[in-house]
Design a protein around this motif. Structure first.
Motif, PDB file in Angstrom:
ATOM      1  N   TYR A  87       0.813  -1.231   0.000  1.00 36.37           N
ATOM      2  CA  TYR A  87       0.000   0.000   0.000  1.00 36.37           C
ATOM      3  C   TYR A  87       0.847   1.282   0.000  1.00 36.37           C
ATOM      4  O   TYR A  87       0.365   2.355   0.340  1.00 36.37           O
ATOM      5  CB  TYR A  87      -0.981   0.019   1.185  1.00 36.37           C
ATOM      6  N   SER A  88       2.108   1.198  -0.381  1.00 36.34           N
ATOM      7  CA  SER A  88       2.967   2.383  -0.448  1.00 36.34           C
ATOM      8  C   SER A  88       2.789   3.119  -1.771  1.00 36.34           C
ATOM      9  O   SER A  88       2.415   2.536  -2.782  1.00 36.34           O
ATOM     10  CB  SER A  88       4.442   1.986  -0.316  1.00 36.34           C
ATOM     11  N   VAL A  89       3.084   4.401  -1.749  1.00 33.86           N
ATOM     12  CA  VAL A  89       3.056   5.233  -2.951  1.00 33.86           C
ATOM     13  C   VAL A  89       4.505   5.546  -3.306  1.00 33.86           C
ATOM     14  O   VAL A  89       5.189   6.282  -2.582  1.00 33.86           O
ATOM     15  CB  VAL A  89       2.247   6.532  -2.717  1.00 33.86           C
ATOM     16  N   LEU A  90       4.975   4.946  -4.393  1.00 26.30           N
ATOM     17  CA  LEU A  90       6.357   5.122  -4.855  1.00 26.30           C
ATOM     18  C   LEU A  90       6.368   5.704  -6.265  1.00 26.30           C
ATOM     19  O   LEU A  90       7.258   5.415  -7.062  1.00 26.30           O
ATOM     20  CB  LEU A  90       7.080   3.772  -4.833  1.00 26.30           C
ATOM     21  N   THR A  91       5.408   6.546  -6.575  1.00 25.23           N
ATOM     22  CA  THR A  91       5.258   7.081  -7.929  1.00 25.23           C
ATOM     23  C   THR A  91       6.449   7.930  -8.339  1.00 25.23           C
ATOM     24  O   THR A  91       7.080   8.592  -7.518  1.00 25.23           O
ATOM     25  CB  THR A  91       3.972   7.913  -8.044  1.00 25.23           C
ATOM     26  N   ASP A  92       6.736   7.888  -9.640  1.00 26.76           N
ATOM     27  CA  ASP A  92       7.777   8.724 -10.260  1.00 26.76           C
ATOM     28  C   ASP A  92       9.124   8.620  -9.561  1.00 26.76           C
ATOM     29  O   ASP A  92       9.862   9.588  -9.462  1.00 26.76           O
ATOM     30  CB  ASP A  92       7.314  10.186 -10.331  1.00 26.76           C
ATOM     31  N   SER A  93       9.464   7.425  -9.092  1.00 25.11           N
ATOM     32  CA  SER A  93      10.742   7.201  -8.422  1.00 25.11           C
ATOM     33  C   SER A  93      11.691   6.431  -9.331  1.00 25.11           C
ATOM     34  O   SER A  93      11.271   5.810 -10.306  1.00 25.11           O
ATOM     35  CB  SER A  93      10.532   6.430  -7.122  1.00 25.11           C
ATOM     36  N   GLU A  94      12.967   6.480  -9.010  1.00 27.38           N
ATOM     37  CA  GLU A  94      13.983   5.781  -9.791  1.00 27.38           C
ATOM     38  C   GLU A  94      14.704   4.780  -8.898  1.00 27.38           C
ATOM     39  O   GLU A  94      15.193   5.139  -7.821  1.00 27.38           O
ATOM     40  CB  GLU A  94      14.989   6.771 -10.363  1.00 27.38           C
ATOM     41  N   PHE A  95      14.745   3.525  -9.351  1.00 30.97           N
ATOM     42  CA  PHE A  95      15.416   2.454  -8.627  1.00 30.97           C
ATOM     43  C   PHE A  95      16.504   1.891  -9.533  1.00 30.97           C
ATOM     44  O   PHE A  95      16.214   1.374 -10.599  1.00 30.97           O
ATOM     45  CB  PHE A  95      14.408   1.356  -8.263  1.00 30.97           C
ATOM     46  N   ASN A  96      17.753   1.998  -9.120  1.00 31.95           N
ATOM     47  CA  ASN A  96      18.875   1.541  -9.926  1.00 31.95           C
ATOM     48  C   ASN A  96      19.723   0.594  -9.087  1.00 31.95           C
ATOM     49  O   ASN A  96      20.237   0.983  -8.033  1.00 31.95           O
ATOM     50  CB  ASN A  96      19.705   2.726 -10.407  1.00 31.95           C
ATOM     51  N   SER A  97      19.861  -0.653  -9.544  1.00 27.59           N
ATOM     52  CA  SER A  97      20.626  -1.698  -8.849  1.00 27.59           C
ATOM     53  C   SER A  97      20.099  -1.928  -7.436  1.00 27.59           C
ATOM     54  O   SER A  97      20.854  -2.028  -6.476  1.00 27.59           O
ATOM     55  CB  SER A  97      22.113  -1.346  -8.814  1.00 27.59           C
ATOM     56  N   VAL A  98      18.790  -2.025  -7.311  1.00 28.39           N
ATOM     57  CA  VAL A  98      18.150  -2.258  -6.015  1.00 28.39           C
ATOM     58  C   VAL A  98      17.695  -3.713  -5.940  1.00 28.39           C
ATOM     59  O   VAL A  98      17.162  -4.252  -6.900  1.00 28.39           O
ATOM     60  CB  VAL A  98      16.949  -1.306  -5.819  1.00 28.39           C
ATOM     61  N   ARG A  99      17.929  -4.343  -4.786  1.00 27.05           N
ATOM     62  CA  ARG A  99      17.491  -5.724  -4.557  1.00 27.05           C
ATOM     63  C   ARG A  99      16.184  -5.717  -3.786  1.00 27.05           C
ATOM     64  O   ARG A  99      16.116  -5.212  -2.664  1.00 27.05           O
ATOM     65  CB  ARG A  99      18.537  -6.499  -3.760  1.00 27.05           C
ATOM     66  N   PHE A 100      15.160  -6.296  -4.391  1.00 25.86           N
ATOM     67  CA  PHE A 100      13.838  -6.444  -3.778  1.00 25.86           C
ATOM     68  C   PHE A 100      13.494  -7.930  -3.617  1.00 25.86           C
ATOM     69  O   PHE A 100      12.336  -8.305  -3.726  1.00 25.86           O
ATOM     70  CB  PHE A 100      12.767  -5.819  -4.669  1.00 25.86           C
ATOM     71  N   ILE A 101      14.472  -8.786  -3.368  1.00 22.94           N
ATOM     72  CA  ILE A 101      14.217 -10.217  -3.286  1.00 22.94           C
ATOM     73  C   ILE A 101      13.222 -10.496  -2.160  1.00 22.94           C
ATOM     74  O   ILE A 101      13.400 -10.042  -1.032  1.00 22.94           O
ATOM     75  CB  ILE A 101      15.531 -10.999  -3.070  1.00 22.94           C
ATOM     76  N   ASP A 102      12.141 -11.213  -2.497  1.00 21.20           N
ATOM     77  CA  ASP A 102      11.072 -11.562  -1.547  1.00 21.20           C
ATOM     78  C   ASP A 102      10.392 -10.340  -0.935  1.00 21.20           C
ATOM     79  O   ASP A 102       9.783 -10.429   0.133  1.00 21.20           O
ATOM     80  CB  ASP A 102      11.592 -12.461  -0.423  1.00 21.20           C
ATOM     81  N   ALA A 103      10.471  -9.188  -1.579  1.00 25.81           N
ATOM     82  CA  ALA A 103       9.827  -7.975  -1.055  1.00 25.81           C
ATOM     83  C   ALA A 103       8.326  -8.005  -1.327  1.00 25.81           C
ATOM     84  O   ALA A 103       7.864  -8.602  -2.294  1.00 25.81           O
ATOM     85  CB  ALA A 103      10.446  -6.730  -1.688  1.00 25.81           C
ATOM     86  N   ASN A 104       7.582  -7.365  -0.474  1.00 22.90           N
ATOM     87  CA  ASN A 104       6.130  -7.291  -0.621  1.00 22.90           C
ATOM     88  C   ASN A 104       5.762  -5.894  -1.119  1.00 22.90           C
ATOM     89  O   ASN A 104       5.852  -4.918  -0.375  1.00 22.90           O
ATOM     90  CB  ASN A 104       5.452  -7.577   0.720  1.00 22.90           C
TER      91      ASN A 104
END
Length: 86
Positions: free
Chosen positions: A23-40
């Protein structure tokens, strides 16, 4: 990070394995070399965000809003993308 509003942010070379962004708002963001393994990221608003060289292995994007999001060179094996919306 559940239910947080983190719009227009930049995330570089970060490990967010098993983190909750439901339920987070992460609009218009940039993710570079980010690990989201098993993230919800269930029900998260990712519209307009850019994911480059990210590892989303086994991430949960159930019901996420991904309209205008860009995924480039991302690992998305076993990622749950069911019932997503633009």
């Amino acid at each position: 990070f559940s239910e947080s509003v983190i719009s227009n942010s930049v995330w570089l070379d970060v490990r967010l394995d098993s983190c909750r962004f439901s339920y987070s708002v992460l609009t218009d963001s940039e993710f570079n070399s980010v690990r989201f393994i098993d993230a919800n990221l269930q029900d998260a608003d990712l519209r307009g965000s850019r994911f480059s060289n990210c590892n989303l292995y086994s991430a949960d994007l159930l019901h996420a809003r991904v309209g205008d999001a860009h995924f480039s060179e991302c690992e998305m094996g076993r990622t749950l993308l069911q019932d997503w919306a633009p």
